[in-house]
Design a protein around this motif. Structure first.
Motif, short mmCIF file in Angstrom:
data_model
loop_
_atom_site.label_atom_id
_atom_site.label_comp_id
_atom_site.label_asym_id
_atom_site.label_seq_id
_atom_site.Cartn_x
_atom_site.Cartn_y
_atom_site.Cartn_z
N ASP A 131 -55.01 -95.44 62.08
CA ASP A 131 -54.67 -96.86 62.01
C ASP A 131 -54.86 -97.39 60.60
O ASP A 131 -55.70 -96.90 59.84
CB ASP A 131 -55.53 -97.66 62.99
N LYS A 132 -54.11 -98.40 60.25
CA LYS A 132 -54.22 -99.08 58.97
C LYS A 132 -54.03 -98.15 57.78
O LYS A 132 -54.66 -98.29 56.73
CB LYS A 132 -55.57 -99.81 58.86
N SER A 133 -53.17 -97.16 57.97
CA SER A 133 -52.78 -96.25 56.90
C SER A 133 -51.27 -96.06 56.97
O SER A 133 -50.68 -96.16 58.05
CB SER A 133 -53.48 -94.90 57.04
N VAL A 134 -50.66 -95.78 55.84
CA VAL A 134 -49.21 -95.73 55.80
C VAL A 134 -48.64 -94.53 56.55
O VAL A 134 -47.60 -94.61 57.16
CB VAL A 134 -48.72 -95.74 54.33
N GLY A 135 -49.31 -93.40 56.54
CA GLY A 135 -48.77 -92.20 57.17
C GLY A 135 -47.66 -91.57 56.32
O GLY A 135 -47.20 -92.15 55.33
N ILE A 136 -47.24 -90.38 56.71
CA ILE A 136 -46.21 -89.66 55.95
C ILE A 136 -44.84 -90.19 56.35
O ILE A 136 -44.43 -90.07 57.50
CB ILE A 136 -46.27 -88.15 56.22
N ASN A 137 -44.14 -90.79 55.40
CA ASN A 137 -42.75 -91.21 55.64
C ASN A 137 -41.88 -90.66 54.52
O ASN A 137 -42.34 -89.88 53.68
CB ASN A 137 -42.65 -92.74 55.75
N ALA A 138 -40.61 -91.04 54.52
CA ALA A 138 -39.67 -90.48 53.54
C ALA A 138 -40.08 -90.81 52.10
O ALA A 138 -39.95 -89.99 51.20
CB ALA A 138 -38.27 -90.99 53.83
N THR A 139 -40.57 -92.03 51.88
CA THR A 139 -41.00 -92.41 50.52
C THR A 139 -42.19 -91.58 50.08
O THR A 139 -42.25 -91.10 48.94
CB THR A 139 -41.37 -93.91 50.48
N VAL A 140 -43.15 -91.39 50.97
CA VAL A 140 -44.32 -90.56 50.65
C VAL A 140 -43.88 -89.15 50.29
O VAL A 140 -44.33 -88.57 49.29
CB VAL A 140 -45.30 -90.53 51.84
N SER A 141 -43.00 -88.56 51.10
CA SER A 141 -42.53 -87.21 50.84
C SER A 141 -41.82 -87.11 49.50
O SER A 141 -41.99 -86.14 48.76
CB SER A 141 -41.58 -86.75 51.95
N LYS A 142 -41.03 -88.13 49.17
CA LYS A 142 -40.30 -88.13 47.90
C LYS A 142 -41.26 -88.19 46.73
O LYS A 142 -41.15 -87.41 45.77
CB LYS A 142 -39.36 -89.34 47.88
N VAL A 143 -42.23 -89.11 46.76
CA VAL A 143 -43.18 -89.26 45.67
C VAL A 143 -44.07 -88.02 45.55
O VAL A 143 -44.42 -87.60 44.44
CB VAL A 143 -44.05 -90.52 45.87
N ALA A 144 -44.41 -87.42 46.68
CA ALA A 144 -45.29 -86.25 46.67
C ALA A 144 -44.62 -85.01 46.10
O ALA A 144 -45.30 -84.02 45.81
CB ALA A 144 -45.79 -85.97 48.08
N SER A 145 -43.32 -85.04 45.93
CA SER A 145 -42.58 -83.92 45.32
C SER A 145 -42.85 -82.58 45.99
O SER A 145 -43.07 -81.56 45.33
CB SER A 145 -42.91 -83.83 43.82
N GLY A 146 -42.85 -82.59 47.31
CA GLY A 146 -43.03 -81.35 48.07
C GLY A 146 -44.43 -81.16 48.61
O GLY A 146 -44.63 -80.38 49.55
#
Length: 249
Positions: free
Chosen positions: A129-144
């Motif tokens: 709860d109260k965390s963003v979680g893994i979404n498309a933006t997270v995956s993109k910024v994380a670069s893999g």
């Protein structure tokens, strides 16, 4: 099955390379014929994943007009699930973990995952709860990195920290006022770094579960650091100390 969209070359390539069986649909821009796209298509062919050519406008809509770079994939997000016990059991060195207490900015989470992977963190832990979680933006910024590093969400962070303590893991948080500084704190044993949310820091209960609070020495004029930058500095020092210990220095 929980489906999730990822986009961008780094995220999609990492998923195809390491968990190709979780890629349900792969979409590529029919307008792109450059070497980077050619390499991606070759990888998909080797992994027996069919690439579906589509117009860029469709990719724009799928990604919410994010920077998809002409490639997106629908994946089975359930394949990402891993238990903390499994991670700890399989280690051949003292665990190095990153605990993120309520990070809500996807760019910050993506950057944290990226530095965690770079510094050899064994798992990233966050409250459900109260965390963003893994979404498309997270995956993109994380670069893999979001497709590689175990990302474990827990219902009760305080209880998880207690379980880590019981397993012999030292819990360290950051505090600018602490007399214990980053460069004089032994980080070669089992360790979990706890980083607080943007602007608020760690919650009170989380802070109370830390075994030690550590300050990051600041030599410039700024008074605070972004959570991903602070994570990178702390994890880099942890890895540096571990490398020196392994070399007998």
């Amino acid at each position: 099955m929980q489906k999730k969209l990822i986009h961008g070359f780094h995220a999609v390539t990492a998923r195809l390379s390491r968990q190709s069986d979780s890629v349900l649909e792969l979409y590529v821009a029919r307008e792109r014929h450059d070497p980077r796209m050619h390499d991606l298509l070759k990888l998909a062919e080797r992994q027996k994943v069919r690439a579906i050519p589509v117009d860029v406008s469709r990719l724009d809509g799928m990604s919410g007009h994010g920077r998809h770079q002409g490639v997106a994939a629908v994946i089975d997000a359930d394949r990402n699930h891993v238990a903390l016990d499994e991670v700890l059991e399989d280690l051949t060195e003292p665990p190095l973990l990153l605990v993120l207490d309520g990070i809500t900015d996807p760019h910050n989470l993506g950057a944290c995952l990226r530095v965690a992977d770079a510094m050899g963190v064994h798992a990233v832990i966050a409250p459900r709860d109260k965390s963003v979680g893994i979404n498309a933006t997270v995956s993109k910024v994380a670069s893999g990195a979001a497709e590689i590093i175990p990302y474990i969400t827990v219902t009760n962070l305080a209880r998880t920290l207690r379980d880590l303590k019981d397993a012999g893991v030292w819990i360290a948080g950051t505090d600018a006022e602490s007399e214990t500084d980053l460069f004089h704190f032994d980080q070669t044993g089992p360790l979990a770094w706890v980083m607080g949310a943007e602007g608020h820091g760690m919650r009170r209960l989380t802070r109370e579960h830390c075994d030690v609070l550590v300050s990051i020495p600041m030599f410039g004029s700024v008074e605070s650091l972004n959570v991903s930058v602070a994570s990178g500095i702390c994890l880099s020092e942890s890895r540096r100390q571990r490398v020196l210990k392994a070399e007998g220095k």
